[in-house]
Design an enzyme around this catalytic site. Structure first.
Site, PDB file in Angstrom:
ATOM      1  N   LYS A  65       0.812  -1.233   0.000  1.00 35.78           N
ATOM      2  CA  LYS A  65       0.000   0.000   0.000  1.00 35.78           C
ATOM      3  C   LYS A  65       0.841   1.278   0.000  1.00 35.78           C
ATOM      4  O   LYS A  65       0.441   2.275  -0.609  1.00 35.78           O
ATOM      5  CB  LYS A  65      -0.974   0.001   1.180  1.00 35.78           C
ATOM      6  N   ASP A 101     -10.321   2.280   2.168  1.00 37.15           N
ATOM      7  CA  ASP A 101     -10.503   1.560   3.447  1.00 37.15           C
ATOM      8  C   ASP A 101     -11.289   2.420   4.432  1.00 37.15           C
ATOM      9  O   ASP A 101     -12.118   1.916   5.198  1.00 37.15           O
ATOM     10  CB  ASP A 101      -9.144   1.214   4.071  1.00 37.15           C
TER      11      ASP A 101
END
Ligand code: ATR
Length: 272
Positions: A65, A101
């Protein structure tokens, strides 16, 4: 055919292909979504290869990420603040990065604890890793007035707090003293997940109106949630976050905004 996928290492445990495959079938879209295992040293070149190969984009999961964040030509404001991306969109030779997220976390919370009102009071967040950063952003963005942040390694919590006003650090061992004075408790660590130690957080002082949420979804009911529910609180498990974070990527690549239904949730639950 529109192509997308999820990149991670390892990746075979990922439920994202099943989630996106469900929506592709539901909407009759001529598309594919595959799991792609890439070691860190192959990551950057392989993402560029996917782009050159006509992919619409991809999801990014552990451990890529931050590397994905560094690779993007354009970033959404929330991705810039969080410092990590989980969704890439390839458009006009550019790579656009977003972090969904945080949106997934909030959508899940709103769905399972609709009475929870961000503005009413403080939240206790456990953990200060990548997941915590997205959740702290989401909570403050939705109007939570104060966050008490506890992490095993205090310095990491202090580093996170330095990036966000309204975040106050407490010692990991003192987290239990905040339990009775917050409206929301969030476990962002992997504690309680299959194969990990249990999270030890005495909930004696928990008020029934306090919502308790765990990003762990395997098992669906962690000890934290079980104890919270036994005390009359609403417990929100982590599976919905996984489902909801997938929505914006699917929409960007395949052109249709999908819905998280009970049928999808049941399908993924059965595969856990
Ligand atoms: P993620 O992206 O999922 O947040 P991460 O960045 O590796 O993953 O962060 C993991 C979090 O779980 C951290 O807050 C970590 O605490 P440390 O910063 O002290 O490492 C927390 N964590 C992991 N194992 C833990 C344990 N056994 N006890 C307490 N906290 C733990």
């Amino acid at each position: 055919m529109i192509k997308a996928g999820v990149i991670g290492h390892p990746i075979k445990q990922s439920k994202s292909p099943m989630i996106h495959g469900h929506w592709l079938g539901e909407h009759g879209i001529d598309g594919s979504y595959e799991a792609i295992d890439l070691a860190p040293d192959a990551f950057v070149q392989s993402v560029r290869d996917l782009q050159a190969d006509g992919y619409a984009g991809c999801n990014i999961t552990v451990p890529h990420k931050e590397a994905a964040f560094a690779l993007c030509d354009d970033l959404t404001e929330r991705a810039k603040i969080i410092g990590a991306v989980n969704t890439l969109v390839f458009r006009d030779d550019r790579i656009q990065g977003d972090n969904t997220d945080c949106e997934g976390f909030l959508a899940n919370l709103m769905a399972d604890a609709p009475h929870w009102n961000a503005a009413t009071g403080p939240a206790l967040v456990l953990g200060a890793g990548g997941a915590a950063r997205g959740i702290v952003f989401a909570l403050l963005d939705s109007g939570v007035p104060e966050i008490i942040l506890a992490n095993r390694t205090r310095g990491r919590a202090e580093a996170l707090a330095a990036d966000f006003a309204q975040v106050h650090v407490c010692d990991w061992a003192d987290a239990e003293h905040a339990v009775g004075s917050v409206d929301l408790i969030v476990n962002t660590t992997a504690l309680g997940m299959v194969g990990q130690p249990e999270l030890i957080l005495p909930l004696d002082a928990l008020r029934p109106s306090t919502v308790v949420t765990d990003i762990v979804y395997n098992p669906l009911e962690t000890e934290l949630l079980k104890t919270a529910r036994a005390k009359g609180s609403i417990g929100v498990d982590g599976l919905g976050m996984l489902l909801h974070q997938a929505v914006p990527g699917f929409e960007a690549w395949f052109g249709t905004r999908p819905i998280v239904t009970d049928a999808l949730r049941k399908k993924i639950e059965a595969a856990l």
